[in-house]
Design a protein around this motif. Structure first.
Motif, PDB file in Angstrom:
ATOM      1  N   PRO A 109       0.806  -1.182  -0.635  1.00  0.00           N
ATOM      2  CA  PRO A 109       0.321   0.253  -0.108  1.00  0.00           C
ATOM      3  C   PRO A 109       0.616   1.770   0.211  1.00  0.00           C
ATOM      4  O   PRO A 109       0.375   1.867  -0.785  1.00  0.00           O
ATOM      5  CB  PRO A 109      -0.988  -0.245   1.565  1.00  0.00           C
ATOM      6  CG  PRO A 109      -0.895  -1.725   1.334  1.00  0.00           C
ATOM      7  CD  PRO A 109       0.454  -2.351   1.253  1.00  0.00           C
ATOM      8  N   ILE A 112       1.355   2.777  -3.513  1.00  0.00           N
ATOM      9  CA  ILE A 112       0.293   3.781  -3.951  1.00  0.00           C
ATOM     10  C   ILE A 112       0.882   6.262  -4.053  1.00  0.00           C
ATOM     11  O   ILE A 112       0.439   6.026  -5.368  1.00  0.00           O
ATOM     12  CB  ILE A 112      -1.445   3.755  -3.561  1.00  0.00           C
ATOM     13  CG1 ILE A 112      -1.017   2.256  -3.868  1.00  0.00           C
ATOM     14  CG2 ILE A 112      -1.716   4.859  -4.511  1.00  0.00           C
ATOM     15  CD1 ILE A 112      -0.866   1.841  -5.119  1.00  0.00           C
ATOM     16  N   LEU A 140      -0.983  -4.218  -8.708  1.00  0.00           N
ATOM     17  CA  LEU A 140      -1.207  -1.939  -8.691  1.00  0.00           C
ATOM     18  C   LEU A 140      -2.197  -2.363  -9.997  1.00  0.00           C
ATOM     19  O   LEU A 140      -2.786  -1.450 -10.033  1.00  0.00           O
ATOM     20  CB  LEU A 140      -0.148  -2.216  -9.337  1.00  0.00           C
ATOM     21  CG  LEU A 140       1.121  -2.122  -8.500  1.00  0.00           C
ATOM     22  CD1 LEU A 140       2.815  -1.953  -9.779  1.00  0.00           C
ATOM     23  CD2 LEU A 140       0.830  -1.361  -8.009  1.00  0.00           C
ATOM     24  N   LYS A 142      -5.402  -3.932  -9.519  1.00  0.00           N
ATOM     25  CA  LYS A 142      -6.141  -3.455  -8.530  1.00  0.00           C
ATOM     26  C   LYS A 142      -6.691  -1.992  -8.290  1.00  0.00           C
ATOM     27  O   LYS A 142      -7.898  -1.889  -7.869  1.00  0.00           O
ATOM     28  CB  LYS A 142      -6.896  -4.371  -6.988  1.00  0.00           C
ATOM     29  CG  LYS A 142      -7.280  -5.669  -7.281  1.00  0.00           C
ATOM     30  CD  LYS A 142      -7.258  -6.362  -6.116  1.00  0.00           C
ATOM     31  CE  LYS A 142      -7.267  -7.447  -6.273  1.00  0.00           C
ATOM     32  NZ  LYS A 142      -6.824  -8.721  -4.807  1.00  0.00           N
ATOM     33  N   ASN A 143      -5.739  -1.453  -7.885  1.00  0.00           N
ATOM     34  CA  ASN A 143      -5.495  -0.169  -7.757  1.00  0.00           C
ATOM     35  C   ASN A 143      -5.399   1.274  -9.094  1.00  0.00           C
ATOM     36  O   ASN A 143      -5.247   1.741  -8.717  1.00  0.00           O
ATOM     37  CB  ASN A 143      -4.848   0.650  -7.047  1.00  0.00           C
ATOM     38  CG  ASN A 143      -4.769  -0.192  -5.648  1.00  0.00           C
ATOM     39  OD1 ASN A 143      -5.244   0.574  -4.671  1.00  0.00           O
ATOM     40  ND2 ASN A 143      -4.044  -1.767  -5.904  1.00  0.00           N
TER      41      ASN A 143
END
Ligand code: SF4
Length: 332
Positions: A109, A112, A140, A142-143
């Motif tokens: 996390p 990001i 990555l 998923k983000n």
């Protein structure tokens, strides 16, 4: 065998048995040396082969113990800590990468915030964490990022892998991405990656659990290498060092550097070495600066230990060109 690395000793034992090896040279980098005796005992006990641990350096798969194996009539080398090298050795070799078993899930996390403004990410790793590429890619994606992993080429064995002397997998994707993410500890690979690709690289260091950008590191690096090149430019006499390790011999690069330096009116003396001890160079008279054509890490990582400037072959080109040298500080 308790370890934070996947040492695959059962697999090694099976392989030694399958090959009916009689004498095995066991080679490990410093970080894995603490497991050497346990591995050696398992090989001897479970296979009957004589295991001999090499105490010489083991910097990369380029540093394969072929000389020791041939002197000791060994019929197998078990080389830990690196992926298979591009050229085959004359002695049969098993490579055990020793993938790190550190879980990087909790670190992810943090990446990001460093990727703000980027859409496409190039993902890379040193060999110890190469098995984490898919997990990090999934995170990555998923983000909301588009993720590319470069193809293995040159000296590199795995897709997405980087070596300090080969960033081909990064080069294959760098033009198509906004930023790069590297999984791996230490500064050397991250600076090399940023330098080769001219892209900001975000480093996930699984051992320390930290995430950082190479921007500031790269500026420091460029300033320190620039100072060495300026010093070397004023030198009259150069020593060119040829590495003779299994995967480090690059005669054409050495001869190329010689031609360039003599063509610019510099005196050149040639040297060869297996393991370079900076002290040996510091004793040398009549040479003002050196060029190392073995591992690029030597000139960079040992820089503080050399009393005279020591350049890579690439830096010779830059040093001899006023234009390249002037532009160097803004090249990162
Ligand atoms: S960077 Fe140096 S030690 Fe690593 S593989 Fe390349 S030549 Fe070997």
């Amino acid at each position: 065998m308790g370890s934070q690395y996947d040492l695959q000793v059962d697999k090694v034992v099976q392989e030694v048995k399958r090959r009916k090896s009689k004498r095995v040279i066991l080679q490990l980098p410093d970080g894995l040396m603490q497991y050497a005796v346990q591995i050696s005992n398992r090989i001897s006990k479970d296979t009957g082969a004589e295991a001999i641990i090499s105490l010489d350096s083991c910097y990369g798969a380029c540093d394969l113990a072929v000389h020791a194996a041939s002197r000791l009539n060994a019929d197998l080398i078990v080389h830990y800590g690196h992926a298979p090298w591009v050229s085959k050795s004359s002695i049969p070799t098993i490579y055990v990468e020793a993938f790190a078993s550190v879980d990087i899930g909790s670190v992810l996390p943090k990446t990001i915030a460093f990727l703000r403004g980027a859409k496409k990410i190039g993902l890379l790793s040193t060999v110890q964490h190469i098995h984490e590429l898919i997990k990090v890619k999934g995170f990555l994606e998923k983000n909301g990022f588009e993720v590319m992993i470069g193809k293995a080429a040159g000296r590199v064995h795995y897709d997405g892998q980087v070596l300090g002397c080969d960033y081909s997998s990064a080069r294959s994707i760098s033009a198509d991405v906004d930023k790069l993410v590297l999984i791996g500890g230490g500064k050397f690979h991250s600076i090399g990656l940023a330098l080769e690709t001219k892209k900001e690289s975000i480093v996930i260091d699984p051992s320390s659990g930290s995430v950082f950008s190479t921007k500031e590191l790269l500026h420091q690096y460029l300033r320190s290498r620039y100072a060495r090149m300026v010093e070397a430019r004023a030198a009259d006499s150069f020593g060119i060092i040829i590495g003779i390790k299994f995967g480090q011999l690059n005669m054409s690069e050495a001869l190329n550097a010689k031609e360039k330096l003599t063509g610019s009116g510099k005196g050149v003396t040639m040297f060869c070495v297996d393991n370079l001890d900076p002290e040996r160079l510091n004793f040398m008279g009549d040479i003002d600066a050196f060029v190392v054509t073995a591992c690029p890490r030597i000139a960079i990582d040992d820089a503080e230990r050399f009393k005279k400037p020591v350049l890579t072959a690439e830096e010779v080109k830059i040093m001899l060109s006023s234009e390249l040298l002037e532009g160097y500080l803004s090249s990162g």
